[in-house]
Design an enzyme around this catalytic site. Structure first.
Site, PDB file in Angstrom:
ATOM      1  N   LYS A 132     -12.250  -2.068   6.474  1.00  0.00           N
ATOM      2  CA  LYS A 132     -11.399  -3.008   7.299  1.00  0.00           C
ATOM      3  C   LYS A 132     -12.425  -2.365   8.799  1.00  0.00           C
ATOM      4  CE  LYS A 132      -9.143  -2.925   3.559  1.00  0.00           C
ATOM      5  NZ  LYS A 132      -8.103  -2.030   3.084  1.00  0.00           N
ATOM      6  N   TRP A 178       0.999  -1.375   0.123  1.00  0.00           N
ATOM      7  CA  TRP A 178       0.133  -0.107  -0.005  1.00  0.00           C
ATOM      8  C   TRP A 178       0.641   1.724   0.129  1.00  0.00           C
ATOM      9  CZ3 TRP A 178      -4.023  -1.351  -1.869  1.00  0.00           C
ATOM     10  CH2 TRP A 178      -5.083  -2.043  -1.417  1.00  0.00           C
ATOM     11  N   ASP A 215      -1.475   6.453   6.226  1.00  0.00           N
ATOM     12  CA  ASP A 215      -2.559   5.824   5.330  1.00  0.00           C
ATOM     13  C   ASP A 215      -2.552   4.508   6.732  1.00  0.00           C
ATOM     14  OD1 ASP A 215      -4.186   3.656   4.505  1.00  0.00           O
ATOM     15  OD2 ASP A 215      -3.084   3.730   2.980  1.00  0.00           O
TER      16      ASP A 215
HETATM   17  C1  LIG Z   1      -7.366  -1.572   1.392  1.00  0.00           C
HETATM   18  C2  LIG Z   1      -6.048  -0.461   1.663  1.00  0.00           C
HETATM   19  C3  LIG Z   1      -6.596   0.556   0.980  1.00  0.00           C
HETATM   20  C4  LIG Z   1      -6.920   0.123  -0.444  1.00  0.00           C
HETATM   21  O1  LIG Z   1      -7.887   0.925   0.262  1.00  0.00           O
HETATM   22  P1  LIG Z   1      -9.238   1.456  -1.039  1.00  0.00           P
HETATM   23  O2  LIG Z   1     -10.645   1.995  -0.051  1.00  0.00           O
HETATM   24  O3  LIG Z   1      -9.533  -0.190  -1.789  1.00  0.00           O
HETATM   25  O4  LIG Z   1      -8.846   1.933  -2.018  1.00  0.00           O
HETATM   26  C5  LIG Z   1      -5.029   1.485   0.685  1.00  0.00           C
HETATM   27  N1  LIG Z   1      -4.709   1.146   2.329  1.00  0.00           N
HETATM   28  C6  LIG Z   1      -4.703  -0.010   3.057  1.00  0.00           C
HETATM   29  C7  LIG Z   1      -3.381   0.281   4.695  1.00  0.00           C
HETATM   30  C8  LIG Z   1      -5.578  -0.929   3.224  1.00  0.00           C
HETATM   31  O5  LIG Z   1      -5.286  -1.901   3.323  1.00  0.00           O
END
Ligand SMILES: *Cc1c(COP(=O)(O)O)cnc(C)c1O
Length: 361
Positions: free
Chosen positions: A196, A102, A172
Site C-alpha cells: 500500500k 480488515w 494492522d
Molecule cells: C490490504 C490490507 C490487508 C490485506 O493485505 P494482504 O497483504 O493482501 O494480506 C490487511 N489489512 C489492511 C489494513 C489492508 O489495507
C-alpha cells in the site's frame, strides 16, 4: 514516458525516483554485475541492502532498541494468524476492535486459534466510525488488544492511540504505515503489508517488542515464530529479497521528503483537498465517515443521483486518473492518496470532482 495518476488502493503507487533507480540498477546493482533478484540472500552485498533498509526504517520511526524489525512474507493476512499463534500465551485471549472489513477478517482468523472477544465494534455505525474508547469492553487479562489503524475499504482511520494498560496493543497498519509518525513504544506489535505505502507486494513488515517473543504455539509452523525470525534477522528461509530492496529505496526516498513528519504534512494537504471537493458538493458527493475518523489514505465517496459512476470514471480516465472505483464489496469511488502521490495530483482530482459536480449537480 506517460505515467497515469494512480489512485489504486493496493498495490499502490510508488515514487517515480524509486522506480527509476530500480530500473537503472536492474541488470547491475552497484557494480556487482547482477540484479538484486539474482543475489544470494546471505551474500555480503545483500546483507548490506537488508541492514540499510532496517536502519533507515528504524531512523524514520525512531524505533526503540527493544523492538525487532522483521521482513516477512504472507501478507497482512498471515499476520491475522501469526499474531494469535505467537501472542496468545496463557491470558484470556485476544480483544478485537472491529471497525471495518480488515479488522473483521483479523477477528475471524484469530478465532480459529483461540478465544477472541469483540471488545468494540462500529457495526452500528455501519463501519464508518471509530468507537470511542469509553465504549470498549477490554479484559485486563487479555493477551493483547488488536485494531486496524486504517480501514482501506470504507476509509476509516484511527487518529488516536487507545490506552490498554499492561495489555499489549497490536495494530494492522497495512494501509497507513509510514504516512505519519508512530509512537512505536505505545504498541506491542505493528504489522503492515508493503504494497500500500512501502513497496512491492510480497513483503510484510513486523515491528515487535522483545518481551512478546518466544511463545509460539508448539503445533504451529516454525516459520511463523517471531523469535526465530528475529534471531535469524528475517532469514529463517529466503526472505523476499527484491521487495525488501525496493522498500529500502522507498525508506531512503522518505528521508529525502523530510521523513514521516514531512510526508504527513503532504498527506494532510492531499486529504483536505479531496474531502473539501466532497463537502463543497454535499448532496452530490457523499462520504458517510465521521469527520474525525476520515482516512487520509483512502477517501471514499458516492455520487448521487445514481448512474453517474461510469461517466465519472471515464472522464477521470481521459484526464489520466485511474483506479478510482471503490472496493467491489461497497461500490462507489475511492481515491487512495498514498505517500508517493504528490499534492498536485490530489489537486487534479479535486478540480475534476468540482467540475463534474457543477456539470451534473
Ligand atoms: C490490504 C490490507 C490487508 C490485506 O493485505 P494482504 O497483504 O493482501 O494480506 C490487511 N489489512 C489492511 C489494513 C489492508 O489495507
Amino acid at each position: 514516458m506517460a505515467r497515469v495518476i494512480n489512485f489504486g488502493a493496493g498495490p499502490g503507487k510508488l515514487p517515480r525516483a524509486v522506480l527509476t533507480q530500480v530500473a537503472a540498477e536492474m541488470l547491475d546493482w552497484q557494480g556487482s554485475g547482477m540484479s538484486v533478484m539474482e543475489m544470494g540472500h546471505r551474500s555480503a552485498e545483500y546483507g548490506a541492502i537488508l541492514a540499510a533498509a532496517e536502519q533507515d526504517l528504524r531512523d524514520l520511526l525512531a524505533i526503540p532498541d527493544h523492538y525487532h524489525v522483521l521482513f516477512l512474507q504472507g501478507g497482512a493476512t498471515l499476520q491475522f494468524a501469526m499474531v494469535p499463534l505467537n501472542l496468545m500465551r496463557g491470558g484470556s485471549g485476544g480483544d478485537y476492535v472491529v471497525t471495518g472489513e480488515w479488522s473483521s477478517r483479523a477477528t475471524r482468523e484469530a478465532a480459529r486459534f483461540g478465544t477472541v472477544r469483540v471488545a468494540a465494534s462500529s457495526q452500528e455505525g455501519e463501519l464508518r466510525q471509530i468507537p470511542a474508547q469509553s465504549l470498549w469492553q477490554l479484559d485486563p487479562a487479555a493477551d493483547y488488544v488488536h485494531l486496524c489503524a486504517n480501514e482501506t475499504i470504507a476509509g476509516v482511520e484511527f487518529n488516536w492511540i487507545p490506552e490498554t494498560g499492561n495489555v499489549p496493543l497490536v495494530a494492522d497498519m497495512s494501509s497507513n504505515f509510514l504516512s505519519r509518525p508512530i509512537a512505536v513504544e505505545r504498541y506491542g506489535l505493528i504489522y503492515a503489508g508493503a504494497q500500500k505505502n512501502v513497496g512491492p507486494a510480497g513483503l510484510t513488515i513486523v515491528i515487535v517488542r522483545d518481551d512478546l517473543l518466544g511463545h509460539l504455539r508448539s503445533s504451529a509452523p516454525s516459520l511463523f515464530d517471531y523469535a526465530a525470525q528475529a534471531a535469524a534477522h528475517s532469514m529463517v528461509n529466503t526472505p523476499p529479497t527484491f521487495a525488501i530492496y525496493v522498500a529500502g529505496l522507498v525508506f531512503r526516498w522518505l528521508k529525502d521528503q523530510g521523513g514521516v513528519t514531512g510526508i504527513e504534512a503532504r498527506n494532510i494537504e492531499k486529504a483536505a483537498l479531496v474531502y473539501a471537493a466532497i463537502d463543497s458538493a454535499a448532496g452530490f458527493y457523499g462520504n458517510g465517515v465521521a469527520p474525525g475518523d476520515r482516512s487520509r489514505m483512502n477517501a471514499t465517496f458516492t455520487i448521487s443521483p445514481p448512474g453517474l459512476d461510469a461517466e465519472f470514471l471515464a472522464g477521470a480516465r481521459e484526464r489520466s486518473m485511474v483506479q478510482l472505483a471503490g472496493h467491489r464489496s461497497v461500490g462507489g469511488m475511492r481515491a487512495s492518496l498514498y505517500n508517493a502521490m504528490p499534492v498536485s495530483e490530489a489537486h487534479t482530482l479535486a478540480d475534476y470532482m468540482s467540475d463534474f459536480a457543477r456539470r451534473h449537480g
